[in-house]
Write a protein that holds these residues in place. Structure first.
Motif, PDB file in Angstrom:
ATOM      1  N   SER B 150     -49.127  56.083 -45.137  1.00 60.81           N
ATOM      2  CA  SER B 150     -50.111  55.214 -44.504  1.00 60.81           C
ATOM      3  C   SER B 150     -51.398  55.972 -44.234  1.00 60.81           C
ATOM      4  CB  SER B 150     -49.582  54.663 -43.180  1.00 60.81           C
ATOM      5  OG  SER B 150     -48.229  54.907 -43.020  1.00 60.81           O
ATOM      6  N   THR B 151     -52.489  55.220 -44.209  1.00 54.55           N
ATOM      7  CA  THR B 151     -53.759  55.787 -43.778  1.00 54.55           C
ATOM      8  C   THR B 151     -54.056  55.374 -42.343  1.00 54.55           C
ATOM      9  OG1 THR B 151     -54.808  53.903 -44.825  1.00 54.55           O
ATOM     10  CG2 THR B 151     -54.830  55.948 -46.043  1.00 54.55           C
ATOM     11  N   GLU B 152     -53.476  54.283 -41.910  1.00 54.23           N
ATOM     12  CA  GLU B 152     -53.671  53.830 -40.540  1.00 54.23           C
ATOM     13  C   GLU B 152     -52.341  53.347 -40.003  1.00 54.23           C
ATOM     14  OE1 GLU B 152     -57.852  51.757 -41.420  1.00 54.23           O
ATOM     15  OE2 GLU B 152     -56.674  50.827 -39.822  1.00 54.23           O
ATOM     16  N   LEU B 153     -52.101  53.657 -38.760  1.00 53.50           N
ATOM     17  CA  LEU B 153     -50.839  53.247 -38.149  1.00 53.50           C
ATOM     18  C   LEU B 153     -51.146  52.971 -36.683  1.00 53.50           C
ATOM     19  CD1 LEU B 153     -47.648  53.241 -38.486  1.00 53.50           C
ATOM     20  CD2 LEU B 153     -47.721  55.547 -37.634  1.00 53.50           C
ATOM     21  N   SER B 154     -50.808  51.784 -36.209  1.00 50.98           N
ATOM     22  CA  SER B 154     -51.037  51.513 -34.796  1.00 50.98           C
ATOM     23  C   SER B 154     -49.872  50.730 -34.229  1.00 50.98           C
ATOM     24  CB  SER B 154     -52.343  50.742 -34.599  1.00 50.98           C
ATOM     25  OG  SER B 154     -52.223  49.460 -35.149  1.00 50.98           O
ATOM     26  N   GLY B 155     -49.707  50.778 -32.914  1.00 51.43           N
ATOM     27  CA  GLY B 155     -48.598  50.109 -32.258  1.00 51.43           C
ATOM     28  C   GLY B 155     -48.229  50.857 -30.992  1.00 51.43           C
ATOM     29  N   ASN B 156     -47.267  50.325 -30.259  1.00 52.17           N
ATOM     30  CA  ASN B 156     -46.766  50.996 -29.068  1.00 52.17           C
ATOM     31  C   ASN B 156     -45.437  51.628 -29.427  1.00 52.17           C
ATOM     32  OD1 ASN B 156     -48.914  49.566 -27.806  1.00 52.17           O
ATOM     33  ND2 ASN B 156     -47.553  47.792 -27.731  1.00 52.17           N
ATOM     34  N   ALA B 157     -45.384  52.957 -29.354  1.00 51.18           N
ATOM     35  CA  ALA B 157     -44.202  53.643 -29.859  1.00 51.18           C
ATOM     36  C   ALA B 157     -43.409  54.291 -28.733  1.00 51.18           C
ATOM     37  CB  ALA B 157     -44.628  54.703 -30.868  1.00 51.18           C
ATOM     38  N   ARG B 158     -42.098  54.360 -28.930  1.00 50.50           N
ATOM     39  CA  ARG B 158     -41.241  55.099 -28.029  1.00 50.50           C
ATOM     40  C   ARG B 158     -40.244  55.876 -28.866  1.00 50.50           C
ATOM     41  NH1 ARG B 158     -37.782  51.515 -24.342  1.00 50.50           N
ATOM     42  NH2 ARG B 158     -36.213  52.066 -25.862  1.00 50.50           N
ATOM     43  N   PHE B 159     -40.159  57.176 -28.593  1.00 54.06           N
ATOM     44  CA  PHE B 159     -39.255  58.018 -29.364  1.00 54.06           C
ATOM     45  C   PHE B 159     -38.175  58.583 -28.447  1.00 54.06           C
ATOM     46  CE2 PHE B 159     -43.478  58.367 -31.252  1.00 54.06           C
ATOM     47  CZ  PHE B 159     -43.219  58.062 -32.570  1.00 54.06           C
TER      48      PHE B 159
END
Lengths: 152, 223
Positions: B150-159
């Protein structure tokens, strides 16, 4: 093309086309090419991933080859068209939903055209002419039938 | 040839007369009924494949690259996650290269097992967008060995159990695909959960997708 005068090339091409399922082979070849275009993943990635990824390339390549072989070796067309239709359908699973449906459609249409193609057919007769002939045939047949009924 | 000589009147008259000498009057032709023998079963099989895919019973494989495409999902859950930077070279003379010189800096994300809700994927084909939607209903989209550049990645992440700053060649949580080149910054985690995911991708490779509720169509607007 530059060496061949246009007037000679066209009839020669027509004659070449008459002896093989030209549209069927062409459609199948284009279908394979279209699927290959949608899968431009570089080959080292595919090799890294292994057999499953390779199948995505294998099926459209087989389509392409079958299409070309239909054009250049038309006597084996039944075999190539059967392989072509199976491989086209298989590409739905392995290669981007059959090149997003377009390549699959071209491949199946091409294979069916090839399967239905027969050499050495009567020239095409327009529908109007056919209807006229049918009417003429009826007009001839009716008095014959009446005659046959009288003798019986 | 003898037959055609017997019925010269059956030749289409007038228009084709000049080149009739070079072209045999009897040409090969497609017989509709014969073609239907193959067309009918083939159509049935194609419809069957589409239905099986739409029910999620059949996994399909994706490998698109060189053309930017957008993926969105309301939720992504994954087991075995790895991410590293990289450079992708396009095929030489690719029409998509533009002014980038044929190179794109990408973030490669590898997820061993992913579940996506309301997946929407669109490719811009110049003027119109091809849109694939799936997983809107009860059944979620499932993907294995999902590798995206990907060149762009957005979102709310939880690891969970995230390790940041590993060498990309020593990653081990996302299986054999989740390894990058030596000396590249990377991170990995046991699980990942991203909501309101939005990605602009250059390549998805060798991912087997199960797409329940598949809808494929063209639309003015993308995802």
């Amino acid at each position: 093309m530059s060496g061949v005068p246009r007037g000679k090339f066209r009839p020669a091409f027509r004659g070449w086309r008459a002896g093989r399922p030209f549209w069927g082979g062409l459609l199948l070849t284009l279908g394979g090419a279209e699927i290959l275009l949608t899968l431009k993943a570089s080959l080292d990635v595919v090799l890294h991933v292994g057999m499953q990824g390779l199948a995505g390339y294998l099926l459209p390549v087989v389509m392409l080859l079958c299409g070309l072989l239909i054009l250049f070796s038309p006597s084996q067309r039944l075999f190539y068209s059967v392989i072509g239709v199976l491989v086209s359908l298989g590409s739905w699973v392995t290669s981007n939903l059959g090149g997003f449906f377009v390549g699959l459609l071209l491949g199946v249409a091409g294979s069916c055209c090839t399967f239905g193609w027969l050499p050495d057919q009567e020239p095409r007769v327009s529908r109007r002419q056919r209807r006229k002939e049918a009417r003429a045939a009826k007009a001839v047949a009716q008095p014959l039938e009446r005659e046959a009924g009288q003798t019986a | 040839m003898a037959l055609s000589a017997e019925h010269p009147s059956e030749r289409p008259d007038g228009a084709t007369a000049p080149d009739a000498g070079d072209v045999p009057a009897r040409r090969g032709r497609v017989r509709a009924r014969r073609a239907a023998v193959m067309a009918v079963p083939a159509t049935l099989v194609a419809a069957g494949l589409a239905v099986l895919t739409a029910e999620g019973a059949l996994g399909v494989q994706f490998a698109i690259s060189g053309m930017p495409f957008t993926v969105t999902a309301t939720e992504l859950k994954g087991d075995g996650f790895a991410q590293f930077g990289g450079m992708r070279e396009m095929a030489e003379g690719s029409p998509n290269a533009g002014d980038t010189g044929g190179q794109v800096v990408v973030v490669t994300s590898v997820i061993k097992k992913a579940t996506l809700t309301k997946l929407c994927q669109s490719v811009n084909l110049g003027g119109t967008n091809l849109v694939i939607k799936a997983g809107g209903g009860k059944n979620k989209v499932r993907a294995s060995d999902l590798t995206t550049d990907s060149t762009e990645l957005s979102g709310n992440a939880r690891f969970t159990n995230i390790e940041i700053g590993n060498d990309a060649s020593e990653l081990n949580k996302a299986g054999p695909q989740g390894k990058g080149p030596k000396g590249v910054f990377s991170q990995q985690s046991d699980t990942v959960r991203i909501t309101e995911l939005r990605q602009t991708n250059y390549a998805t490779t060798a991912a087997v997708f199960r797409l329940p509720g598949l809808k494929l169509g063209f639309s003015e607007s993308g995802c």
